[in-house]
Enzyme design. Structure first.
Site, PDB file in Angstrom:
ATOM      1  CE  LYS A  81      -3.929   2.009   2.539  1.00 15.19           C
ATOM      2  NZ  LYS A  81      -4.878   1.794   3.660  1.00 15.19           N
TER       3      LYS A  81
ATOM      4  CB  SER B 250      -7.821   3.692   2.700  1.00 15.43           C
ATOM      5  OG  SER B 250      -7.131   2.980   3.728  1.00 15.43           O
TER       6      SER B 250
ATOM      7  CB  SER C 254      -8.680   0.724   5.436  1.00 12.08           C
ATOM      8  OG  SER C 254      -9.397   1.922   5.571  1.00 12.08           O
TER       9      SER C 254
END
Length: 414
Positions: free
Chosen positions: A61, A130, A154
């Site tokens: 990420k 996210s 997330s």
């Protein structure tokens, strides 16, 4: 989907080279990511590592520091930002032999303004957030493993929307140093892969804790509690159906499944998530807000405008409620071995303007308990619907073991 365990076994047995396994992921990314947009940055070439994860291409990420790739935080403020060092989780990946295949797309600073990623099952539906890029990259079989983060929901929510397995481990099991903070009391790293078995295998390799690669548990005599989180809004009917369906599977496997009421302390803990996150987010993003407020995306900018009104007294009260909730959770888990609950409010939203709602994830994030989700069924729109398995703090190995048993029952022929 690509299997971490299977690829690692084949590499270890010499059936395929680590370089060939990595090249396969490179080819898949080249072919599909133009439309999917799961990756924000990629290296020019993939180097082979040595260890139990040799040959495993990993999506990381893009709020996690990498020394050889930019870390953009999903924001123009950090265009071209190049950290000097890898975050500890990236070092752990490399030490285990894994290879970073690229940085996966994130919502800006891991908040609610959507990332450009598409859901592999329906490009007009939300991939969640996210950790959108991480979930989509695994779901589309671009990589077998991806790293996400969770402050509200997330990791678990985008995994549920994209139909992949994911674990948010106990708070602190994976190091969050070198990860752009949003709320340091809540921020937790997590893994996404094809199955619960893959998650256990990877988690054990990254932490040096072989017990986390737990074998499938026996469900005989296991006590599972159905928690509907009645302190928040009800989910879509498909999610209630999923909860009932996994309960039926568990009963057929020999488990006792009980409806359990949520203690009032845990309802208070759920409501403490907001002020706790608000206070810490204004500190974590103080520089960005002070110097680049107009460059922040609209949802985050509006959120920070309001969050600044949170007082120290409200923050202290939220921390106190969190402590009480953790003690209450320990007592609650004396009634059952593990909890079954919703992973998300429903199928992925029919819009790219939303990342969905974390209301069924926030409590467990604040409690720091391990949570695991695996795909279960399809909803009325044909998109994945999952469930969430929750254990007491530190009981990650049991969560993996029971998830593997439930997963096998799901996959058995009818």
């Amino acid at each position: 989907m690509l299997s971490v365990r299977d690829i690692a076994r084949r590499v270890a047995n010499g059936e395929v080279s680590a370089q060939a396994a990595l090249a396969d992921s490179e080819r898949r990314i080249d072919e599909r990511d133009g439309d999917l947009r799961a990756f924000a940055a990629r290296p020019e070439s993939l180097s082979v590592g040595e260890g139990p994860l040799s040959g495993i291409a990993v999506g990381v990420k893009d709020i996690i520091d990498t020394a050889d790739l930019p870390t953009g935080m999903g924001s123009s403020i950090y265009d071209g930002h190049q950290p000097k060092a890898d975050a500890p989780i990236v070092m752990a990946l490399k030490a285990a032999g894994a290879t970073v295949a690229g940085k996966t797309q994130t919502t800006a600073f891991a908040f609610l303004d959507p990332a450009p990623t598409r859901n592999p099952h329906d490009p007009s539906a939300s991939p969640g957030g996210s950790s959108a890029g991480s979930a989509a990259a695994v779901a589309a079989s671009l990589v077998p493993l991806a790293i996400g983060t969770q402050t509200g929901g997330s990791v678990i929510r985008p995994a549920a929307y994209c139909g992949v397995a994911a674990i948010k481990p106990s708070y602190g099991l994976l190091p969050s140093v070198g990860v752009k903070p949003f709320s340091w009391s809540l921020d937790t790293l997590g893994l996404m892969a094809a199955s619960a078995g893959d998650l256990g295998f990877a988690l054990a390799a990254l932490t040096g804790r072989p017990d986390l690669d737990a074998p499938e548990a026996s469900l005989d005599g296991l006590r599972l509690g159905l928690c509907r989180q009645e302190f928040t809004d009800r989910p879509e009917p498909s999610c209630e159906g999923a909860l009932q369906r996994i309960a039926d599977f568990a009963r057929k496997g020999g488990a006792t499944v009980l409806d359990i009421a949520t203690p009032t302390e845990l309802a208070a803990t759920f409501h403490a998530h907001g002020p706790l996150q608000n206070w810490e987010a204004t500190q974590a993003l103080a520089w960005e807000y002070a110097t680049h407020r107009e460059d922040l995306p609209p949802k985050l900018r509006a959120y920070l405008d309001e969050a600044r009104a949170t007082t120290p007294e409200e923050y202290d009260a939220a921390r106190a409620a969190a402590r009480r909730g953790r003690h209450a959770a320990e007592r609650w888990f004396g009634e059952v071995d593990l909890v079954l609950t919703y992973a998300a409010p429903g199928e992925a939203p029919e819009t790219l303007a939303s990342t969905g709602d974390s209301k069924f994830n926030r409590l467990w994030t604040l409690l720091g308990t391990p949570c695991l989700t695996v795909p279960l069924m399809r909803g009325p729109r044909g998109l994945p619907v999952s469930f969430q398995l929750v254990g007491r703090f530190g009981d990650d190995a049991r969560v993996v073991a029971v998830a593997r048993a439930l997963e096998r029952l799901i996959l058995l022929p009818a």
